[in-house]
Design a protein around this motif. Structure first.
Motif, PDB file in Angstrom:
ATOM      1  N   SER A   1       0.824  -1.195   0.000  1.00  0.00           N
ATOM      2  CA  SER A   1       0.000   0.000   0.000  1.00  0.00           C
ATOM      3  C   SER A   1       0.869   1.260   0.000  1.00  0.00           C
ATOM      4  N   THR A   2       0.380   2.301  -0.713  1.00  0.00           N
ATOM      5  CA  THR A   2       1.072   3.588  -0.676  1.00  0.00           C
ATOM      6  C   THR A   2       0.440   4.510   0.362  1.00  0.00           C
ATOM      7  N   GLU A   3      -0.669   4.056   0.975  1.00  0.00           N
ATOM      8  CA  GLU A   3      -1.300   4.839   2.030  1.00  0.00           C
ATOM      9  C   GLU A   3      -0.391   4.848   3.256  1.00  0.00           C
ATOM     10  N   ARG A   4      -0.183   6.034   3.856  1.00  0.00           N
ATOM     11  CA  ARG A   4       0.699   6.185   5.015  1.00  0.00           C
ATOM     12  C   ARG A   4      -0.088   6.063   6.312  1.00  0.00           C
ATOM     13  N   ASN A   5       0.630   5.820   7.397  1.00  0.00           N
ATOM     14  CA  ASN A   5       0.008   5.767   8.713  1.00  0.00           C
ATOM     15  C   ASN A   5      -0.610   7.125   9.045  1.00  0.00           C
ATOM     16  N   PRO A   6      -1.783   7.125   9.679  1.00  0.00           N
ATOM     17  CA  PRO A   6      -2.396   8.398  10.057  1.00  0.00           C
ATOM     18  C   PRO A   6      -1.702   8.996  11.284  1.00  0.00           C
ATOM     19  N   PRO A   7      -1.713  10.326  11.431  1.00  0.00           N
ATOM     20  CA  PRO A   7      -1.118  10.953  12.619  1.00  0.00           C
ATOM     21  C   PRO A   7      -1.707  10.423  13.933  1.00  0.00           C
ATOM     22  N   SER A   8      -2.956   9.976  13.891  1.00  0.00           N
ATOM     23  CA  SER A   8      -3.602   9.455  15.105  1.00  0.00           C
ATOM     24  C   SER A   8      -2.908   8.212  15.645  1.00  0.00           C
ATOM     25  N   LEU A   9      -2.157   7.496  14.803  1.00  0.00           N
ATOM     26  CA  LEU A   9      -1.427   6.318  15.276  1.00  0.00           C
ATOM     27  C   LEU A   9      -0.404   6.714  16.338  1.00  0.00           C
TER      28      LEU A   9
ATOM     29  N   ALA B   1       3.356   6.921  30.824  1.00  0.00           N
ATOM     30  CA  ALA B   1       3.843   7.063  32.202  1.00  0.00           C
ATOM     31  C   ALA B   1       4.794   8.248  32.340  1.00  0.00           C
ATOM     32  N   ALA B   2       5.643   8.451  31.335  1.00  0.00           N
ATOM     33  CA  ALA B   2       6.600   9.554  31.368  1.00  0.00           C
ATOM     34  C   ALA B   2       5.915  10.901  31.151  1.00  0.00           C
ATOM     35  N   GLY B   3       4.801  10.896  30.433  1.00  0.00           N
ATOM     36  CA  GLY B   3       4.088  12.141  30.160  1.00  0.00           C
ATOM     37  C   GLY B   3       4.418  12.745  28.810  1.00  0.00           C
ATOM     38  N   PHE B   4       4.918  11.929  27.863  1.00  0.00           N
ATOM     39  CA  PHE B   4       5.218  12.444  26.529  1.00  0.00           C
ATOM     40  C   PHE B   4       3.928  12.977  25.890  1.00  0.00           C
ATOM     41  N   ARG B   5       4.061  14.104  25.201  1.00  0.00           N
ATOM     42  CA  ARG B   5       2.917  14.744  24.553  1.00  0.00           C
ATOM     43  C   ARG B   5       3.243  14.927  23.068  1.00  0.00           C
ATOM     44  N   ILE B   6       2.411  14.365  22.211  1.00  0.00           N
ATOM     45  CA  ILE B   6       2.584  14.531  20.766  1.00  0.00           C
ATOM     46  C   ILE B   6       2.131  15.947  20.414  1.00  0.00           C
ATOM     47  N   VAL B   7       3.041  16.722  19.846  1.00  0.00           N
ATOM     48  CA  VAL B   7       2.736  18.106  19.467  1.00  0.00           C
ATOM     49  C   VAL B   7       2.358  18.180  18.000  1.00  0.00           C
ATOM     50  N   LYS B   8       3.130  17.491  17.155  1.00  0.00           N
ATOM     51  CA  LYS B   8       2.911  17.580  15.710  1.00  0.00           C
ATOM     52  C   LYS B   8       3.416  16.310  15.047  1.00  0.00           C
ATOM     53  N   VAL B   9       2.674  15.844  14.048  1.00  0.00           N
ATOM     54  CA  VAL B   9       3.099  14.706  13.238  1.00  0.00           C
ATOM     55  C   VAL B   9       2.783  15.025  11.782  1.00  0.00           C
ATOM     56  N   GLU B  10       3.790  14.917  10.938  1.00  0.00           N
ATOM     57  CA  GLU B  10       3.644  15.032   9.492  1.00  0.00           C
ATOM     58  C   GLU B  10       4.433  13.877   8.898  1.00  0.00           C
ATOM     59  N   PRO B  11       4.159  13.484   7.665  1.00  0.00           N
ATOM     60  CA  PRO B  11       4.908  12.356   7.099  1.00  0.00           C
ATOM     61  C   PRO B  11       6.427  12.578   7.197  1.00  0.00           C
ATOM     62  N   GLY B  12       7.083  11.707   7.949  1.00  0.00           N
ATOM     63  CA  GLY B  12       8.533  11.776   8.104  1.00  0.00           C
ATOM     64  C   GLY B  12       9.026  12.736   9.164  1.00  0.00           C
ATOM     65  N   GLN B  13       8.114  13.379   9.888  1.00  0.00           N
ATOM     66  CA  GLN B  13       8.507  14.352  10.911  1.00  0.00           C
ATOM     67  C   GLN B  13       7.623  14.222  12.143  1.00  0.00           C
ATOM     68  N   ALA B  14       8.193  14.597  13.292  1.00  0.00           N
ATOM     69  CA  ALA B  14       7.413  14.569  14.530  1.00  0.00           C
ATOM     70  C   ALA B  14       7.991  15.547  15.535  1.00  0.00           C
ATOM     71  N   GLU B  15       7.118  16.028  16.395  1.00  0.00           N
ATOM     72  CA  GLU B  15       7.527  16.856  17.522  1.00  0.00           C
ATOM     73  C   GLU B  15       6.837  16.291  18.762  1.00  0.00           C
TER      74      GLU B  15
END
Length: 145
Positions: free
Chosen positions: A2-10, A22-36
């Motif tokens: 498939s060429t469909e990419r994983n959704p940011p919600s994953l 447990a650590a408290g990590f917070r997803i700020v931003k997700v784009e294909p190939g990038q994350a904060e």
């Protein structure tokens, strides 16, 4: 494949389980190939001088790299760590850490990402660590598909 990419919600779903939650990590931003990914300061995350502990910084970098790699993979695949190297550049003395990861290359089932980790929150943002991570693409566990 498939060429469909994983959704940011994953990223949110994976982060909500186990150590990331447990650590408290917070997803700020997700784009294909990038994350904060961010982490607020807590006393149990610091070392004896009161700075964020190096293990915490490393774990945050690992999480951000995994999210960046996974976000660019075909739907149903996830990046897991093969190798991780962190350079600590300055004390992480802020009230928050922010890890910004980007995929450098994905070739077959192996990808490489870089992560810049900044300390800040109550102070101007400052680079405190740099990471390179190698990830292997595997099938997602059934509970995340």
């Amino acid at each position: 494949m498939s060429t469909e990419r994983n959704p940011p919600s994953l990223a949110e779903a994976v982060n909500a389980k186990g150590f990331g939650a447990a650590a408290g990590f917070r997803i700020v931003k997700v784009e294909p190939g990038q994350a904060e990914v961010a982490l607020a300061r807590r006393d149990d995350l610091t070392q004896f001088f009161g700075y964020f502990h190096g293990g915490v910084i490393t774990a945050l970098a690992d999480q951000a790299a995994g999210v960046a790699i996974t976000s660019g993979l075909p739907k149903g695949r996830i990046g897991v760590t093969v190798e991780l190297k962190v350079n600590f550049l300055s004390p992480a003395d802020g009230t928050e850490l922010v890890a910004r990861a980007k995929t450098l290359q994905m070739s077959g089932s192996i990808g490489v990402a870089t992560v810049e980790i900044f300390t800040g929150g109550d102070k101007p943002e400052r680079l405190c660590a740099f990471c390179t991570a190698t990830m292997r693409a595997l099938d997602l566990p059934a509970e995340f598909r």
